[in-house]
Design a protein around this motif. Sequence first.
Motif, short mmCIF file in Angstrom:
data_model
loop_
_atom_site.label_atom_id
_atom_site.label_comp_id
_atom_site.label_asym_id
_atom_site.label_seq_id
_atom_site.Cartn_x
_atom_site.Cartn_y
_atom_site.Cartn_z
N PHE A 119 -8.63 -14.09 11.60
CA PHE A 119 -8.24 -12.86 10.91
C PHE A 119 -6.75 -12.60 11.13
N SER A 120 -6.32 -12.72 12.39
CA SER A 120 -4.91 -12.53 12.70
C SER A 120 -4.58 -13.25 14.00
N ILE A 121 -3.30 -13.58 14.15
CA ILE A 121 -2.82 -14.20 15.38
C ILE A 121 -1.72 -13.34 15.97
N ASN A 122 -1.91 -12.95 17.20
CA ASN A 122 -0.93 -12.13 17.89
C ASN A 122 0.11 -13.06 18.52
N ARG A 123 0.13 -13.11 19.80
CA ARG A 123 1.09 -13.91 20.53
C ARG A 123 0.73 -15.39 20.47
N MET A 124 1.74 -16.25 20.28
CA MET A 124 1.57 -17.70 20.36
C MET A 124 2.57 -18.24 21.37
N GLY A 125 2.18 -19.23 22.12
CA GLY A 125 3.10 -19.72 23.13
C GLY A 125 2.80 -21.11 23.60
N TRP A 126 3.61 -21.53 24.56
CA TRP A 126 3.48 -22.86 25.16
C TRP A 126 3.52 -22.73 26.68
N TYR A 127 2.66 -23.50 27.31
CA TYR A 127 2.63 -23.64 28.76
C TYR A 127 2.71 -25.12 29.06
N ARG A 128 3.00 -25.45 30.31
CA ARG A 128 3.03 -26.86 30.68
C ARG A 128 2.50 -27.03 32.10
N GLN A 129 2.01 -28.24 32.36
CA GLN A 129 1.48 -28.55 33.68
C GLN A 129 1.90 -29.95 34.06
N ALA A 130 2.70 -30.03 35.11
CA ALA A 130 3.13 -31.32 35.64
C ALA A 130 2.11 -31.79 36.68
N PRO A 131 2.06 -33.09 36.95
CA PRO A 131 1.10 -33.61 37.93
C PRO A 131 1.26 -32.93 39.28
N GLY A 132 0.14 -32.47 39.82
CA GLY A 132 0.16 -31.84 41.13
C GLY A 132 0.68 -30.42 41.16
N LYS A 133 0.97 -29.86 39.99
CA LYS A 133 1.51 -28.49 39.93
C LYS A 133 0.61 -27.60 39.09
N GLN A 134 0.80 -26.31 39.25
CA GLN A 134 0.05 -25.34 38.46
C GLN A 134 0.63 -25.25 37.05
N ARG A 135 -0.22 -24.83 36.13
CA ARG A 135 0.25 -24.61 34.77
C ARG A 135 1.25 -23.45 34.79
N GLU A 136 2.36 -23.62 34.05
CA GLU A 136 3.39 -22.59 34.03
C GLU A 136 3.78 -22.22 32.61
N MET A 170 12.57 -28.82 21.62
CA MET A 170 13.04 -29.07 22.98
C MET A 170 14.25 -29.99 22.93
N ASN A 171 15.39 -29.47 23.34
CA ASN A 171 16.64 -30.22 23.37
C ASN A 171 17.11 -30.41 24.80
N SER A 172 18.03 -31.33 24.98
CA SER A 172 18.60 -31.60 26.31
C SER A 172 17.51 -31.76 27.36
N LEU A 173 16.53 -32.56 27.03
CA LEU A 173 15.38 -32.72 27.92
C LEU A 173 15.78 -33.37 29.24
N LYS A 174 15.09 -32.94 30.28
CA LYS A 174 15.33 -33.43 31.64
C LYS A 174 14.05 -34.06 32.18
N PRO A 175 14.17 -34.95 33.13
CA PRO A 175 12.95 -35.54 33.72
C PRO A 175 11.98 -34.48 34.25
N GLU A 176 12.50 -33.38 34.74
CA GLU A 176 11.62 -32.33 35.26
C GLU A 176 10.87 -31.57 34.17
N ASP A 177 11.17 -31.86 32.92
CA ASP A 177 10.38 -31.29 31.81
C ASP A 177 9.11 -32.09 31.55
N THR A 178 8.96 -33.22 32.23
CA THR A 178 7.77 -34.04 32.05
C THR A 178 6.52 -33.29 32.46
N ALA A 179 5.57 -33.21 31.53
CA ALA A 179 4.35 -32.45 31.77
C ALA A 179 3.42 -32.59 30.57
#
Length: 120
Positions: free
Chosen positions: A29-46, A82-91
């Motif tokens: 019917f409708s969509i409110n908030r949309m977003g992105w989260y990520r989870q790297a190995p051994g870490k919590q979803r952020e 996603m621009n200027s990606l860094k290794p720490e963006d891996t997830a």
Amino acid sequence: QVQLVESGGGLVQAGGSLRLSCAASGSIFSINRMGWYRQAPGKQREFVAAVASAGSANYADSVKGRFTISRDNAKNTVYLQMNSLKPEDTAVYYCNAIITTNQPMSRNYWGQGTQVTVSS
């Protein structure tokens, strides 16, 4: 039933770019908030970024100035450039949306995730 389907992940070198997409489908019917989260190995979803139905966006400090979130309400789709990606963006990157269905019922939905790997 509502589904979120992500695409656009992959392997890229540091400094490169990727664009993620997430399309919502089903009895929407409708969509409110949309977003992105990520989870790297051994870490919590952020939290990474989110955009309201009217277009206002907010970002995690770690991605500000490098990532841009946008949405196409006509297509029920959210994007993450996603621009200027860094290794720490891996997830694994997960799409998230607060959706009101035709029943009506509102709840939080998640996509299945898409892998982003940034090599140094």
